[in-house]
Design an enzyme around this catalytic site. Structure first.
Site, short mmCIF file in Angstrom:
data_model
loop_
_atom_site.label_atom_id
_atom_site.label_comp_id
_atom_site.label_asym_id
_atom_site.label_seq_id
_atom_site.Cartn_x
_atom_site.Cartn_y
_atom_site.Cartn_z
N HIS A 196 -4.98 -3.16 6.48
CA HIS A 196 -4.79 -3.46 5.05
C HIS A 196 -6.18 -3.79 4.49
CE1 HIS A 196 -3.07 -4.97 1.35
NE2 HIS A 196 -3.68 -6.11 1.52
N ASP A 241 0.84 -1.20 0.00
CA ASP A 241 0.00 0.00 0.00
C ASP A 241 0.87 1.26 0.00
OD1 ASP A 241 -2.42 -1.63 0.36
OD2 ASP A 241 -1.57 -2.02 2.32
N1 LIG Z 1 -0.87 -7.93 2.68
C1 LIG Z 1 -0.83 -7.70 1.39
O1 LIG Z 1 -0.41 -6.64 0.94
C2 LIG Z 1 -1.30 -8.74 0.43
C3 LIG Z 1 -1.25 -8.51 -0.95
C4 LIG Z 1 -1.66 -9.51 -1.83
C5 LIG Z 1 -2.15 -10.71 -1.32
N2 LIG Z 1 -2.23 -10.90 0.02
C6 LIG Z 1 -2.73 -12.16 0.60
O2 LIG Z 1 -1.69 -13.13 0.56
C7 LIG Z 1 -2.26 -14.44 0.60
C8 LIG Z 1 -1.60 -15.34 -0.43
O3 LIG Z 1 -1.78 -14.84 -1.72
P1 LIG Z 1 -1.33 -15.69 -3.00
O4 LIG Z 1 -1.68 -14.87 -4.19
O5 LIG Z 1 0.06 -16.20 -2.87
O6 LIG Z 1 -2.37 -16.91 -2.87
P2 LIG Z 1 -2.29 -18.36 -3.52
O7 LIG Z 1 -3.67 -18.92 -3.40
O8 LIG Z 1 -1.63 -18.33 -4.85
O9 LIG Z 1 -1.33 -19.16 -2.53
C9 LIG Z 1 -1.65 -19.47 -1.22
C10 LIG Z 1 -1.00 -20.78 -0.89
O10 LIG Z 1 -1.12 -21.00 0.51
C11 LIG Z 1 -1.39 -22.38 0.72
N3 LIG Z 1 -2.00 -22.55 2.03
C12 LIG Z 1 -3.30 -22.46 2.38
N4 LIG Z 1 -3.44 -22.72 3.69
C13 LIG Z 1 -2.21 -22.94 4.17
C14 LIG Z 1 -1.70 -23.28 5.45
N5 LIG Z 1 -2.51 -23.42 6.49
N6 LIG Z 1 -0.37 -23.44 5.60
C15 LIG Z 1 0.44 -23.30 4.56
N7 LIG Z 1 0.03 -23.02 3.32
C16 LIG Z 1 -1.28 -22.84 3.13
C17 LIG Z 1 -2.30 -22.75 -0.45
O11 LIG Z 1 -2.29 -24.16 -0.68
C18 LIG Z 1 -1.63 -21.98 -1.59
O12 LIG Z 1 -0.62 -22.76 -2.20
C19 LIG Z 1 -3.75 -14.23 0.42
O13 LIG Z 1 -4.38 -14.29 1.69
C20 LIG Z 1 -3.86 -12.82 -0.14
O14 LIG Z 1 -5.08 -12.22 0.17
C21 LIG Z 1 -1.80 -9.95 0.90
#
Ligand SMILES: NC(=O)c1ccc[n+]([C@@H]2O[C@H](COP(=O)([O-])OP(=O)(O)OC[C@H]3O[C@@H](n4cnc5c(N)ncnc54)[C@H](O)[C@@H]3O)[C@@H](O)[C@H]2O)c1
Length: 438
Positions: free
Chosen positions: A278, A250
Site C-alpha cells: 500500500h 486501492d
Molecule cells: N490502508 C489504507 O488504505 C489507509 C487509508 C487511509 C489511511 N490509512 C492510515 O490509517 C491510519 C489512521 O488514519 P486516521 O485518518 O483515522 O488517523 P487519525 O489521526 O484521525 O486517527 C488515528 C487515531 O489513532 C490513535 N492512536 C495513535 N496511536 C495509537 C495506539 N497505539 N493505540 C490506539 N490508538 C492510537 C490516535 O490518538 C488517533 O485518535 C493512519 O496510519 C493512516 O495513514 C490507511
C-alpha cells in the site's frame, strides 16, 4: 522523540463500558476494581432486556423484574417495553466482539457507525464494540462512545473503551487496527516504521495473549503491510493467514478509474487485483481485470493510458485527494474496510475475486515468502480465503510486482528487531509512501 503515544500498562488502564444489558454507563478501573454510574442511559426497551446466549443464537429476551426496578431504568423506557422485541431478537446470531484501535480517529468515526448499523456483519448480527485509544485520545473516545449511545442502534449491545490492548482485545473475533502514529515533519520513513512497529508489535502480543484463536485482523494504520507483518510475527499462536493489510481502498479506486475511462458504471468492473504494498509501488492489475466480463485490454485499447496514466492515477489518488480536501481519505477508507470484511464473511461471486494484503507463504506467483503482499483472493464466506491461481502474469506485471516486492523486503529488513528476525538494517529504496496517508 516520543516513541509512541501509547504505553501499555494494565495497572493504569481505565475501561469505560456502556452495556445495554445492564442499562448502565460506568467506568471500570482495573486499579480500584469498582464501578460507578455516571448517568442513566436513556435508551429504548433494549435497555431492560436480557439475552441469554446459546451456541449460535441469542434467545428471546426476557424482561427481568430486577432490572425493571433499577433506578437507572426510568420513565417511558421501562414502561413501554414491547413484547414484539422478543420476536425481533430471537433470531439474532450470537454476539460478536469487534475491537477497533484508533477509534477516536477520522476513519473510525465513519466505520464505527457502519459496524453498529449492521452494514458490515448483517442485520441479524449483534455486536460488542471494544474501542482502543491512546492516552491522548481517551476524552475523544468517550465522546465517540456517547455518540454511539445516542444513535440507539439495536444491534449494538456493548461499547467499551480503553487504552490497554490486553483488555480491549479480550476475546476479539475481529480486530480492526487503525490507530497509528502519523509521520511528523522531517521524520524519516525508517523512524515511522520503527515507531509504528513498536505499536503493532505490542498489539500483536496482546492479540496473541487474549483474543479469540480465530480472530481476523485487518491492519489499516500505515505502513499497513509491514505493520501487519510485525503484528502477525508477534502473535505466533494465531494463524498468519488471519492477518490482512488493507489494500481494498486501492482496489476500489482502480475500479472507479477503469469505469470512468470505459464509460460504464463501476459495478461492471470485476477481477481487480492490487498487487504489493500500500504505497506508490502498488500495482493495479489491468491485465486480469474485466469490464462487463471482457478483459480490460479488449475494452480499453489504449495501452499507454493503462500503463502510465491509469497506474499512476491509482497510486497517487490519496495525494490528490489531500490536496483538494485538506486531509486524508477517511470516509472512503472506512467504506473499503467494510468491503474488506464483507468479502471475507460473504461468498465471493462466481469467477470474481478481491484484493487484500496477506502473508505470502505458499503463494503460487513466485513472490518472496515471509512478507505481507496484496494478492487476489476468494472466500467462501467463513472469514477465511484462498489465493486465486488462474491469473496471467506477463513481463510488464512481473517487473512491477518485483519492485513492490523489493520494497517490502527492504521494509522487512528495517523492522527485523520488531519481528524477532535479528538486527534491523534500513536500506529503504526511494520514499514511496502514499502522499496524504502518512
Ligand atoms: N490502508 C489504507 O488504505 C489507509 C487509508 C487511509 C489511511 N490509512 C492510515 O490509517 C491510519 C489512521 O488514519 P486516521 O485518518 O483515522 O488517523 P487519525 O489521526 O484521525 O486517527 C488515528 C487515531 O489513532 C490513535 N492512536 C495513535 N496511536 C495509537 C495506539 N497505539 N493505540 C490506539 N490508538 C492510537 C490516535 O490518538 C488517533 O485518535 C493512519 O496510519 C493512516 O495513514 C490507511
Amino acid at each position: 522523540m516520543a516513541v509512541a503515544e501509547f504505553t501499555p500498562s494494565s495497572s493504569s488502564s481505565i475501561i469505560k463500558k456502556t452495556s445495554l444489558y445492564s442499562s448502565q454507563l460506568f467506568y471500570v478501573s482495573t486499579h480500584q476494581k469498582r464501578r460507578f454510574s455516571l448517568r442513566p442511559l436513556q435508551k429504548t426497551h433494549y435497555a431492560n432486556i436480557c439475552c441469554s446466549v446459546t451456541s449460535n443464537e441469542v434467545q428471546a429476551p426476557v424482561v427481568t423484574n430486577d432490572l425493571k426496578k433499577k433506578p437507572e431504568c426510568f420513565g417511558v423506557f421501562c414502561l413501554t417495553y414491547d413484547l414484539k422485541a422478543e420476536e425481533e431478537t430471537s433470531c439474532w446470531k450470537k454476539l460478536i466482539n469487534v475491537s477497533v484501535s484508533g477509534a477516536a480517529g477520522m476513519i473510525a468515526n465513519h466505520l464505527l457507525f457502519k459496524l453498529a448499523a449492521g452494514e458490515v456483519f448483517g442485520p441479524d448480527q449483534p455486536i460488542a464494540l471494544k474501542l482502543l485509544g491512546s492516552e491522548r485520545s481517551i476524552q475523544a473516545l468517550e465522546g465517540v462512545a456517547m455518540e454511539l449511545e445516542d444513535s440507539l442502534y439495536p444491534l449494538l449491545r456493548e461499547v467499551s473503551i480503553g487504552i490497554d490492548p490486553y483488555e480491549v482485545f479480550q476475546d476479539a473475533e475481529w480486530a480492526l487496527l487503525i490507530g497509528a502514529k502519523p509521520r511528523g515533519p522531517g521524520m524519516e520513513r525508517a523512524d515511522l516504521l520503527d515507531i509504528n512497529g513498536q505499536i503493532f508489535a505490542e498489539q500483536g502480543k496482546a492479540l496473541n495473549a487474549v483474543a479469540s484463536r480465530n480472530v481476523k485482523v485487518i491492519v489499516v494504520g500505515n505502513p499497513c503491510n509491514t505493520n501487519a507483518l510485525i503484528c502477525l510475527k508477534n502473535a505466533p499462536d494465531i494463524s498468519a493467514k488471519n492477518f490482512h493489510a488493507l489494500t481494498r481502498l486501492d482496489e476500489n479506486r482502480a475500479k472507479c478509474q477503469l469505469a470512468l475511462k470505459a464509460g460504464v458504471f463501476y459495478d461492471k468492473v470485476s477481477n481487480m487485483t492490487i498487487w504489493g504494498n500500500h504505497s506508490t509501488t502498488q500495482v493495479p492489475d489491468f491485465l486480469n481485470a474485466k469490464i462487463n466480463g471482457f478483459p480490460v485490454k479488449e475494452v480499453i485499447r489504449d495501452t499507454k493510458w493503462l500503463e502510465e496514466e491509469f497506474t499512476e492515477k491509482v497510486q497517487k489518488r490519496g495525494g490528490v485527494l489531500i490536496q483538494k480536501w485538506g486531509r486524508s481519505s477517511a470516509a472512503s477508507t472506512a467504506v473499503s474496510v467494510v468491503d474488506a470484511i464483507r468479502s471475507l464473511v460473504t461468498p465471493t461471486p462466481e469467477g470474481d475475486w478481491f484484493s487484500t494484503g496477506v502473508y505470502t507463504d505458499g503463494n503460487p506467483y513466485g513472490i518472496a515468502e515471509g512478507i505481507v503482499f496484496s494478492m487476489p483472493c476468494r472466500s467462501n464466506g467463513d472469514g477465511d480465503y484462498e489465493l486465486v491461481k488462474d491469473v496471467i502474469i506477463d513481463d510488464y506485471l512481473r517487473s512491477r510486482i518485483k519492485k513492490s516486492e523489493d520494497e517490502l523486503l527492504a521494509e522487512k529488513r528495517c523492522v527485523a528487531h520488531r519481528t524477532g528476525e535479528g538486527i534491523a538494517v534500513c536500506d529503504l529504496p526511494g520514499d514511496t509512501m502514499l502522499p496524504g496517508e502518512m
